[in-house]
Design an enzyme around this catalytic site. Structure first.
Site, PDB file in Angstrom:
ATOM      1  N   HIS A   6      41.037  47.458  26.697  1.00 38.01           N
ATOM      2  CA  HIS A   6      39.581  47.265  26.832  1.00 38.01           C
ATOM      3  C   HIS A   6      38.969  47.400  25.432  1.00 38.01           C
ATOM      4  O   HIS A   6      39.415  48.220  24.631  1.00 38.01           O
ATOM      5  CB  HIS A   6      38.996  48.287  27.809  1.00 38.01           C
ATOM      6  N   CYS A  22      36.197  48.839  34.734  1.00 34.30           N
ATOM      7  CA  CYS A  22      36.775  49.417  35.953  1.00 34.30           C
ATOM      8  C   CYS A  22      35.652  50.162  36.660  1.00 34.30           C
ATOM      9  O   CYS A  22      35.010  51.020  36.061  1.00 34.30           O
ATOM     10  CB  CYS A  22      37.920  50.370  35.623  1.00 34.30           C
ATOM     11  N   ASN A  49      36.771  44.120  28.979  1.00 35.66           N
ATOM     12  CA  ASN A  49      38.204  43.876  28.783  1.00 35.66           C
ATOM     13  C   ASN A  49      38.380  43.081  27.493  1.00 35.66           C
ATOM     14  O   ASN A  49      37.471  42.353  27.075  1.00 35.66           O
ATOM     15  CB  ASN A  49      38.742  43.006  29.928  1.00 35.66           C
TER      16      ASN A  49
HETATM   17  P1  HMG Z   1      40.242  55.496  51.595  1.00 36.58           P
HETATM   18  O1  HMG Z   1      38.790  55.499  51.951  1.00 36.58           O
HETATM   19  O2  HMG Z   1      40.886  56.781  51.220  1.00 36.58           O
HETATM   20  O3  HMG Z   1      41.108  54.757  52.702  1.00 36.58           O
HETATM   21  O4  HMG Z   1      40.434  54.438  50.419  1.00 36.58           O
HETATM   22  P2  HMG Z   1      41.461  55.096  54.181  1.00 36.58           P
HETATM   23  O5  HMG Z   1      42.948  54.824  54.309  1.00 36.58           O
HETATM   24  O6  HMG Z   1      40.898  56.422  54.605  1.00 36.58           O
HETATM   25  O7  HMG Z   1      40.651  53.941  54.928  1.00 36.58           O
HETATM   26  C1  HMG Z   1      39.232  53.880  54.893  1.00 36.58           C
HETATM   27  C2  HMG Z   1      38.804  52.498  55.341  1.00 36.58           C
HETATM   28  O8  HMG Z   1      39.260  51.515  54.405  1.00 36.58           O
HETATM   29  C3  HMG Z   1      39.370  52.066  56.700  1.00 36.58           C
HETATM   30  O9  HMG Z   1      38.412  51.202  57.294  1.00 36.58           O
HETATM   31  C4  HMG Z   1      40.586  51.253  56.305  1.00 36.58           C
HETATM   32  O10 HMG Z   1      40.943  50.291  57.265  1.00 36.58           O
HETATM   33  C5  HMG Z   1      40.086  50.537  55.064  1.00 36.58           C
HETATM   34  P3  HMG Z   1      37.339  51.748  58.380  1.00 36.58           P
HETATM   35  O11 HMG Z   1      38.179  52.325  59.464  1.00 36.58           O
HETATM   36  O12 HMG Z   1      36.499  52.790  57.642  1.00 36.58           O
HETATM   37  O13 HMG Z   1      36.575  50.527  58.715  1.00 36.58           O
HETATM   38  N1  HMG Z   1      41.165  50.160  54.151  1.00 36.58           N
HETATM   39  C6  HMG Z   1      41.331  48.923  53.661  1.00 36.58           C
HETATM   40  N2  HMG Z   1      40.629  47.792  53.834  1.00 36.58           N
HETATM   41  C7  HMG Z   1      41.069  46.697  53.167  1.00 36.58           C
HETATM   42  N3  HMG Z   1      42.139  46.709  52.359  1.00 36.58           N
HETATM   43  C8  HMG Z   1      42.857  47.815  52.164  1.00 36.58           C
HETATM   44  C9  HMG Z   1      42.456  48.988  52.840  1.00 36.58           C
HETATM   45  N4  HMG Z   1      42.941  50.251  52.862  1.00 36.58           N
HETATM   46  C10 HMG Z   1      42.140  50.954  53.670  1.00 36.58           C
HETATM   47  N5  HMG Z   1      43.927  47.806  51.370  1.00 36.58           N
HETATM   48  C11 HMG Z   1      41.711  52.882  49.151  1.00 36.58           C
HETATM   49  C12 HMG Z   1      41.706  54.224  49.838  1.00 36.58           C
HETATM   50  C13 HMG Z   1      42.973  52.798  48.324  1.00 36.58           C
HETATM   51  C14 HMG Z   1      41.697  51.776  50.190  1.00 36.58           C
HETATM   52  C15 HMG Z   1      40.432  52.769  48.247  1.00 36.58           C
HETATM   53  O14 HMG Z   1      40.389  53.868  47.423  1.00 36.58           O
HETATM   54  C16 HMG Z   1      40.405  51.520  47.432  1.00 36.58           C
HETATM   55  O15 HMG Z   1      40.263  50.408  47.944  1.00 36.58           O
HETATM   56  N6  HMG Z   1      40.544  51.669  46.089  1.00 36.58           N
HETATM   57  C17 HMG Z   1      40.610  50.510  45.198  1.00 36.58           C
HETATM   58  C18 HMG Z   1      39.840  50.777  43.959  1.00 36.58           C
HETATM   59  C19 HMG Z   1      39.932  49.594  43.016  1.00 36.58           C
HETATM   60  O16 HMG Z   1      40.167  48.469  43.415  1.00 36.58           O
HETATM   61  N7  HMG Z   1      39.710  49.894  41.739  1.00 36.58           N
HETATM   62  C20 HMG Z   1      39.712  48.900  40.713  1.00 36.58           C
HETATM   63  C21 HMG Z   1      41.079  48.399  40.383  1.00 36.58           C
HETATM   64  S1  HMG Z   1      41.976  49.426  39.274  1.00 36.58           S
HETATM   65  C22 HMG Z   1      41.467  48.948  37.699  1.00 36.58           C
HETATM   66  O17 HMG Z   1      40.514  48.233  37.549  1.00 36.58           O
HETATM   67  C23 HMG Z   1      42.283  49.372  36.515  1.00 36.58           C
HETATM   68  C24 HMG Z   1      43.163  48.257  35.975  1.00 36.58           C
HETATM   69  O18 HMG Z   1      42.389  47.140  35.573  1.00 36.58           O
HETATM   70  C25 HMG Z   1      43.966  48.764  34.782  1.00 36.58           C
HETATM   71  C26 HMG Z   1      43.137  49.457  33.705  1.00 36.58           C
HETATM   72  O19 HMG Z   1      42.103  48.953  33.278  1.00 36.58           O
HETATM   73  O20 HMG Z   1      43.591  50.522  33.306  1.00 36.58           O
HETATM   74  C27 HMG Z   1      44.180  47.774  37.011  1.00 36.58           C
HETATM   75 MG    MG Z   2      41.194  46.990  33.587  1.00 38.41          MG
END
Ligand code: HMG
Ligand code: MG
Length: 306
Positions: free
Chosen positions: A212, A243, A252
């Site tokens: 980044h 992020c 980025n």
């Molecule tokens: P949670 O709230 O702990 O999940 O989230 P849960 O298992 O308790 O489920 C809660 C609700 O989410 C439920 O729905 C699940 O069905 C649903 P409800 O019953 O409330 O209607 N759910 C999902 N829905 C769709 N797809 C799924 C999913 N899983 C559960 N896969 C969870 C845990 C991991 C889902 C959440 O924390 C999350 O989605 N996190 C993603 C965060 C993210 O995308 N961050 C950005 C990417 S990382 C980044 O940018 C860094 C990177 O670029 C590298 C760098 O820069 O260093 C890669």
């Molecule tokens: Mg990133």
């Protein structure tokens, strides 16, 4: 030493995921698919199409399955999507995406805020996903975030980064992308981190750098990576992104900046810079904001003045 002229550099284009996930404007799947098609037409082959994450956590990534459906069969591309858990992996499999990316952080606090679970829990979820990937022929790439510094915990120990990174590779990920998520790293830290991985038996060919440009260090860190043997870099068209769970992680590394550097030092990327500038301009119009990339701004100004 820089690699000899003519060597190839592999670019993983992350704007449709890392870029758009951070935007308040939520684009419909049709525009996201068109963005990817336009990026592909610029010569980019490895493109992150989106994420199978909770739409409550990251609303702009909802509809990733639709994006992939609209793109259809694209055997010339390596489209990938982020998967944080078993549900995300199942959705990725059903979508027909070519590969998945698992992601976690080198600091407990960032992992908790990004994934709502501990590092140990992430590792155990990913062990299952990668195993399933092996059984179904789905390759997995790994991201390790905050490898230099964490917005909550400050400096992150290189030994911890190496231990977790080696673990992800041993679990079966084909490549490890090291994320300087908040853009605090400087070249010696990059070189030393790569050196530490090599000392643990990891070839730099299995590493990627995800930089980044928050403090303007991204390109000098690319040079440090190149000198250390890394040949894969993640970047984002126009410099879109950050992020959502890393305060201050703006900007980025822009693909335009990376391609300009590579063109200048004679490394092959296969990307047409002029077309890329036009593609970022097209996306900027949709988002209502100008790309931050310096190369984009310079080339656009030249074109506008011509
Ligand atoms: P949670 O709230 O702990 O999940 O989230 P849960 O298992 O308790 O489920 C809660 C609700 O989410 C439920 O729905 C699940 O069905 C649903 P409800 O019953 O409330 O209607 N759910 C999902 N829905 C769709 N797809 C799924 C999913 N899983 C559960 N896969 C969870 C845990 C991991 C889902 C959440 O924390 C999350 O989605 N996190 C993603 C965060 C993210 O995308 N961050 C950005 C990417 S990382 C980044 O940018 C860094 C990177 O670029 C590298 C760098 O820069 O260093 C890669
Ligand atoms: Mg990133």
């Amino acid at each position: 030493m820089l690699p000899p002229a003519g060597e190839a550099v592999s670019i993983v284009e992350v704007a449709p995921r890392d870029g758009l996930q951070n935007e308040s404007v939520v684009l419909p799947p049709e525009q996201r698919a068109e963005f990817i098609s336009r990026l592909a037409a610029c010569g980019l082959k490895r493109i992150e199409a989106g994420s199978f994450v909770s739409p409550k956590w990251v609303p702009s990534m909802a509809g990733t399955a639709e994006v992939l459906k609209l793109l259809g069969d694209r055997p010339e591309l390596r489209l990938s999507a982020l998967t944080p858990n078993a549900r995300g992996f199942a959705d990725a499999l059903a979508s027909g995406v070519a590969e998945v990316a698992v992601f976690m952080s080198a600091s407990e606090t960032h992992n908790q805020s990004n994934l709502n679970c501990s590092i140990a829990e992430s590792l155990s979820r990913y062990a299952a996903i990668i195993e399933q990937g092996r059984a179904t022929g789905m390759p997995a790439r790994a991201y390790l975030s905050v490898v230099v510094g964490c917005p909550y915990e400050g400096k992150v120990a290189a030994s911890k980064v190496v231990r977790l990174g080696v673990k992800l590779l041993e679990m079966g990920c084909y490549e490890l992308s090291l994320g300087d998520t908040i853009g605090v790293g400087t070249p010696r830290q990059v070189s030393e981190l790569v050196r530490d991985f090599i000392a643990e038996g990891v070839s730099p060919e299995r590493l990627a750098l995800h930089l980044h440009d928050t403090r303007g260090m991204a390109l000098v860190n690319v040079l440090a990576g190149l000198e250390s043997g890394v040949r894969t870099f993640d970047s984002s068209a126009g410099g879109l992104g950050g992020c959502p769970y890393a305060p201050g992680a703006s900007g980025n590394l822009a693909t335009e900046d990376l391609v300009y550097l590579c063109d200048g030092i004679g490394l092959q990327t296969g990307v047409n810079l002029e077309n890329l500038v036009d593609t970022s301009a097209w996306m900027a119009e949709k988002l209502g904001k100008r790309p931050v990339s310096r190369v984009w701004q310079a080339l656009r100004a030249t074109k506008e003045n011509a």
